[in-house]
Design a protein around this motif. Structure first.
Motif, mmCIF file in Angstrom:
data_model
loop_
_atom_site.group_PDB
_atom_site.id
_atom_site.type_symbol
_atom_site.label_atom_id
_atom_site.label_comp_id
_atom_site.label_asym_id
_atom_site.label_seq_id
_atom_site.Cartn_x
_atom_site.Cartn_y
_atom_site.Cartn_z
ATOM 1 N N GLN A 153 0.613 -1.127 -0.171
ATOM 2 C CA GLN A 153 0.002 -0.343 -0.206
ATOM 3 C C GLN A 153 0.661 1.555 0.503
ATOM 4 O O GLN A 153 0.388 2.670 -0.936
ATOM 5 C CB GLN A 153 -0.652 0.134 1.154
ATOM 6 C CG GLN A 153 -2.435 -0.603 1.020
ATOM 7 C CD GLN A 153 -1.436 -2.760 1.232
ATOM 8 O OE1 GLN A 153 -0.469 -2.612 2.512
ATOM 9 N NE2 GLN A 153 -2.218 -3.822 1.733
ATOM 10 N N LYS A 155 4.801 5.563 -5.339
ATOM 11 C CA LYS A 155 4.843 5.202 -6.562
ATOM 12 C C LYS A 155 4.239 6.778 -7.856
ATOM 13 O O LYS A 155 4.038 7.270 -8.138
ATOM 14 C CB LYS A 155 4.248 3.809 -7.533
ATOM 15 C CG LYS A 155 5.662 3.113 -7.162
ATOM 16 C CD LYS A 155 5.368 2.045 -7.656
ATOM 17 C CE LYS A 155 6.411 0.637 -7.625
ATOM 18 N NZ LYS A 155 6.197 -0.927 -8.780
ATOM 19 N N ASP A 156 2.927 6.943 -7.268
ATOM 20 C CA ASP A 156 1.593 8.079 -6.698
ATOM 21 C C ASP A 156 1.936 9.288 -6.879
ATOM 22 O O ASP A 156 1.593 10.228 -7.085
ATOM 23 C CB ASP A 156 0.575 7.726 -6.680
ATOM 24 C CG ASP A 156 -0.157 6.426 -7.211
ATOM 25 O OD1 ASP A 156 0.359 5.679 -8.630
ATOM 26 O OD2 ASP A 156 -1.036 5.651 -6.977
ATOM 27 N N THR A 157 3.383 9.601 -6.250
ATOM 28 C CA THR A 157 4.173 10.712 -5.209
ATOM 29 C C THR A 157 3.959 11.808 -6.780
ATOM 30 O O THR A 157 5.019 11.298 -7.631
ATOM 31 C CB THR A 157 4.460 10.663 -4.611
ATOM 32 O OG1 THR A 157 4.545 10.181 -3.885
ATOM 33 C CG2 THR A 157 5.214 12.139 -3.630
ATOM 34 N N PRO A 158 3.808 13.493 -7.015
ATOM 35 C CA PRO A 158 3.788 13.904 -8.109
ATOM 36 C C PRO A 158 5.557 13.981 -8.397
ATOM 37 O O PRO A 158 5.306 14.259 -6.653
ATOM 38 C CB PRO A 158 2.594 14.613 -8.379
ATOM 39 C CG PRO A 158 2.547 14.751 -6.901
ATOM 40 C CD PRO A 158 2.321 12.717 -6.484
ATOM 41 N N LYS A 198 2.805 2.021 -3.308
ATOM 42 C CA LYS A 198 1.766 2.156 -4.811
ATOM 43 C C LYS A 198 1.634 4.159 -4.499
ATOM 44 O O LYS A 198 1.272 4.794 -5.067
ATOM 45 C CB LYS A 198 0.574 1.870 -4.197
ATOM 46 C CG LYS A 198 -0.776 2.197 -5.314
ATOM 47 C CD LYS A 198 -1.943 1.668 -5.377
ATOM 48 C CE LYS A 198 -2.899 1.764 -6.242
ATOM 49 N NZ LYS A 198 -3.397 3.395 -6.309
ATOM 50 N N LYS A 199 1.144 3.975 -3.076
ATOM 51 C CA LYS A 199 1.476 5.779 -2.802
ATOM 52 C C LYS A 199 3.027 6.343 -2.870
ATOM 53 O O LYS A 199 2.499 7.931 -3.734
ATOM 54 C CB LYS A 199 1.471 5.915 -1.422
ATOM 55 C CG LYS A 199 -0.349 5.710 -0.495
ATOM 56 C CD LYS A 199 -0.142 6.219 1.185
ATOM 57 C CE LYS A 199 -1.904 6.018 0.933
ATOM 58 N NZ LYS A 199 -1.633 6.615 2.459
ATOM 59 N N ALA A 230 2.797 11.509 1.761
ATOM 60 C CA ALA A 230 1.931 10.350 1.347
ATOM 61 C C ALA A 230 2.222 9.416 2.056
ATOM 62 O O ALA A 230 1.838 8.373 2.217
ATOM 63 C CB ALA A 230 2.548 10.020 -0.158
#
Length: 860
Positions: A550, A556-559, A553-554, A704
């Motif tokens: 989990q 990898k989703d960080t801008p 994933k956060k 995140a």
């Protein structure tokens, strides 16, 4: 009997002059006894805890550790099927059996996302409430958990973090995050050494910790009346076969105690080592005390010889005084040691480790060891002065000439000291030029011991030369008073050398460790700058803490991030082309982008090729040992999967610090042979930001990952600071322990000056009579003390920096190439030594200034 009476009278008559020596013995013995009482008390506390919490027989998975703690890198505890519970209940001698689930690979947070873990380093445990726990815990408010929305917490954790009934907490595991509210608070019936414990109902614990129901981590078995634990284990093993681990209560308690004992032994022997250093420093104090007392009682000893006392009787008289001093100091030290142990327990309590004084354990061996050690050290230290007293002739004593100096003995001492120092210097040179760290470390140890002993033996010769140089720089500006201080310091080089040597020992260790610590930080920082090509490193704050999917994933989703690399560690056995099997090896599986995140040198091949399918890299030492070359095939038997045949595509250099001795493969390759449910979680995650967006990405990553405060995001600056802080904390702890030896050395300076003032009573009276003011007299004594302290500091710092520089040469063989001398620390210690000398002289100088001039002149 006459010798004993004489010794008793002399001891009582000079009790004030022996007071500081007694304090030195007291402090050293107290440190030894305090350490032994403290560690024995901790052993008692853990013994009671483990005995109380262990069931008669425990059944667990083969993969679990002997202590039952989580060992799997998947973040989930090893489990046994629920069907095993039924098999256990049918075994002979079983009264009852209950399945439980628990894990230590967890993070628990409150509603504000703050961690509820102990600050002492003790584990955080989340488990199912069961009958075995009910024996050791008492519910003091609320009720046991019932249903997924409830959790019970131990009273110590609730008090520390202000938790109340109804408060929300989150349990973060490899499965995810489970939220519940506090339904009850339970207090330990035995001492809890600091663990934070949270209880869920069994079904919720299974889902939260393992991700599925129908499994247990442990099965607690209770024996029927009249059935021994050994017999019960035998019958349970017969029912289950060899599929699972079966342990008696004693075996579980012993395994837990062994785990604790390994930590306690490190702490125990480290503290005893520092106590030994304090004893060594105290020896110089005792030698100086008795040497000066013998010199001051020269006439008295001569009269004793003149009326028929033999050399043996004089010698024995001084040794009996030392025996009395040792017994008195040791007895007081034993009592003080118990006080130190209680103080350490209170300190540990503030740090979160609860230790009850009800468990205070004072074994008979502790006071016996303290008394024996204190007495033996004191008597041995007094032997040389006693022997010197026995050599005083009646005629020399009646002329009040003092104990005669033995010029021949001084020459022999100088030659011996030079030889020892030269041998030590040669050993250090051999260590610095060694090709292997293991060989060099032996030479380093020999060099340290020989140079230390050599400097102690050659101390009087060094004092005669170094003090003159120091006096020219520091004392001459004070005019006649400074010159008198110089002559007083040079009057007895043996005494000055011994006093300075006591301070030298502690400061040499401080300087050595400072150089080693600073060089390690500088070298690691240099390696990070050269090899790390990523912006951020994300990892857990504890060794067991992994990065769950989990959180990945956060990340990898960080801008703002252009690259994220996962990094796992897998246990494996390797069979090399030479047919040898290398067990307990680790394969570091990472994404192919890892070659950009860590620029690792290779001696053959390209590391990027190691991330191709069914490929790997090995390190240089492994390749040489097993005859592995590029293109060799290695059979990799993954502990949690199947055997793979991987081709060696690169051989990495051993001349690195980061990931030294690592073997790499891609995560994709590992995934072909290890089932997804057994694949380890990420040990580290590396993230790289787009150019110019580093600051924004840094804050975004922190935001995140706020849901899991056990994960830390560090940029390279943070990582360097964490490394520096880690080494700094270790050094500060060592400096604190060395402070005991330095305190004893300061007592030695005070004692030397105090006895020196008594020895020079008539001289001081005459100087006062011809015009020396009290202020000038006090200044003279203070300057003498400062120059002695600075002399000891120069020797200690010079010696310690030499040791540290040699140690760094050995560290260079391990990839730590940068030598850094921490000049601010060295300068501060040197300046502090001058202050120590000034402080040590305050009381002797004050007493000298208050002397009555006429009484001083008339003194005998």
């Amino acid at each position: 009997m006459t010798v004993l009476k004489t010794s008793m009278r002399n001891f009582v008559a000079h009790k004030g002059r022996m007071a500081l020596s007694a304090v030195a013995v007291l402090l050293s013995v107290a440190f030894v006894c305090g350490t032994l009482v403290f560690t024995d008390t901790m052993n008692t506390t853990f013994d009671k805890l483990f005995q109380a919490t262990s069931s008669d027989v425990t059944v667990s998975a083969k993969g679990s550790s002997d202590t039952g703690q989580t060992t799997s890198r998947t973040g989930k505890p090893p489990v046994v099927p629920a069907a095993v519970l039924g098999e256990v209940r049918t075994a002979d001698g079983v009264r009852s059996a209950e399945g439980t689930v628990f894990s230590t690979a967890v993070t628990v947070v409150d509603a504000d996302k703050d961690k509820l873990s102990p600050s002492s380093g003790a584990p955080t445990i989340v488990g199912s409430w069961n009958g075995n726990d009910a024996r050791t815990m008492e519910i003091t408010s609320g009720k046991a958990p019932q249903g997924s929305g409830q959790v019970m917490v131990d009273a110590d954790t609730a008090d520390k973090h202000g938790l109340k009934l109804g408060d929300e907490i989150g349990v973060i595991t490899a499965v995810g995050t489970h939220h519940a509210r506090v339904s009850g608070i339970a207090a330990f019936k035995v001492t809890n050494p600091g663990a934070a414990i949270f209880y869920l109902d069994t079904r919720t614990a299974q889902q939260t910790l393992v991700g599925r129901t129908g499994v247990y981590t442990n099965i607690n078995v209770t024996a029927a009346d009249g059935v021994s634990d050994a017999r019960l284990k035998k019958s349970v093993t017969a029912a289950l076969g060899q599929r699972y681990k079966v342990q008696t209560a004693k075996e579980v308690a012993d395994a837990n105690q062994k785990d604790v004992q390994s930590f306690l032994n490190v702490m125990k022997y480290a503290m005893l080592g520092f106590a030994g250093i304090a004893f060594l420093v105290g020896i110089f104090l005792i030698i100086n005390t008795f040497s000066m007392l013998v010199a001051q009682r020269t006439r008295e000893i001569g009269l004793m010889r003149a009326i028929g006392s033999s050399r043996k009787q004089v010698n024995r008289s001084v040794l009996v005084e030392a025996l009395l001093l040792g017994v008195l100091g040791s007895v007081l030290g034993v009592g003080a040691g118990v006080g130190i142990a209680i103080g350490l327990m209170k300190l540990m309590g503030r740090m979160g480790m609860k230790l009850s004084t009800d468990d205070l354990t004072v074994a008979w061996t502790t006071p016996a060891a303290g008394l024996l050690l204190g007495v033996i050290v004191t008597v041995l230290a007094a032997y040389l002065p006693a022997r010197r007293a026995g050599k005083v002739s009646p005629m020399a004593a009646l002329r009040d000439a003092g104990a005669p100096a033995d010029a021949r003995a001084g020459a022999v001492r100088a030659v011996l000291g030079l030889l020892l120092t030269a041998a030590g210097g040669w050993s250090l040179y051999v260590a610095a030029t060694a090709d292997q760290a293991k060989t060099g470390s032996g030479w380093l140890g020999a060099g340290v011991v020989l140079t230390l002993i050599g400097f102690v033996v050659i101390g009087p010769l060094l004092a005669a030369g170094v003090v003159r140089v120091l006096a020219a720089v520091m004392l001459r500006i004070f005019g006649p008073v400074g010159r008198m201080a110089e002559r007083n310091a040079l009057r007895n080089p043996r005494r000055t050398g011994a006093t300075g040597a006591a301070l030298m020992i502690g400061l040499a260790l401080v300087a050595c460790l400072s150089v080693v610590g600073s060089s390690m930080v500088a070298s690691a920082t240099d390696q990070l700058d050269k090899t790390v090509g990523t912006d951020f490193i994300i990892q857990g704050d504890q060794e067991y803490k992994m990065v769950n999917p989990q959180m990945v994933k956060k990340i990898k989703d960080t801008p703002g991030l252009v690259r994220v690399t996962e990094y796992k560690s897998l246990d494996a056995s390797l069979t090399t082309p030479d047919g040898r099997v290398s067990r307990n090896e680790t394969i570091n599986a990472a994404d192919p982008t890892y070659v950009q995140d860590l620029r690792t040198k290779t001696v053959a091949g390209d590391l990027a090729d190691a991330y191709r399918p069914d490929s790997m890299s090995v390190f240089e030492g492994f390749a040489k040992k097993h005859g592995v070359t590029l293109g060799s095939t290695v059979a990799v038997d993954f502990a949690d999967g199947r055997t793979a045949k991987l081709t060696v595509r690169a051989i990495t250099s051993d001349d690195v610090v980061v990931d030294k001795g690592a073997m790499y493969a891609s995560i994709a390759t590992a995934a072909r042979y290890v089932p997804a449910e057994r694949m380890p979680l990420d040990q580290l995650v590396f993230a790289t930001a787009a150019d110019g967006r580093e600051a924004a990405a840094y804050q975004a990553l922190k935001s995140a990952l706020r849901d899991d405060p056990a994960l830390t995001v560090r940029d390279q600056t943070d990582y360097k600071k964490a490394l520096e802080d880690q080494i700094g904390q270790l050094l500060n702890m060592i400096y604190g322990l060395l402070a005991l030896a330095i305190i004893v050395a300061v007592l030695g300076v005070v004692n030397t000056l105090a006895l020196s003032v008594v020895e020079r009573t008539r001289e001081i009276g005459l100087m006062r009579a011809i015009g020396l003011s009290r202020r000038q007299l006090r200044r003279m004594i203070r300057l003498e003390s400062v120059v002695i302290a600075v002399f000891g500091a120069l020797l200690g710092l010079g010696l310690g920096m030499g040791w540290g520089a040699t140690a760094q040469k050995l560290l260079a063989l391990e990839g730590l190439h940068v030598l850094e001398i921490p000049w601010p620390t060295i300068t501060a210690v040197f300046a502090g030594s001058a202050f120590v000398g000034l402080f040590a002289a305050l009381v002797p100088a004050f007493r000298a200034g208050r002397m009555n001039v006429l009484n001083a002149i008339a003194a005998d």
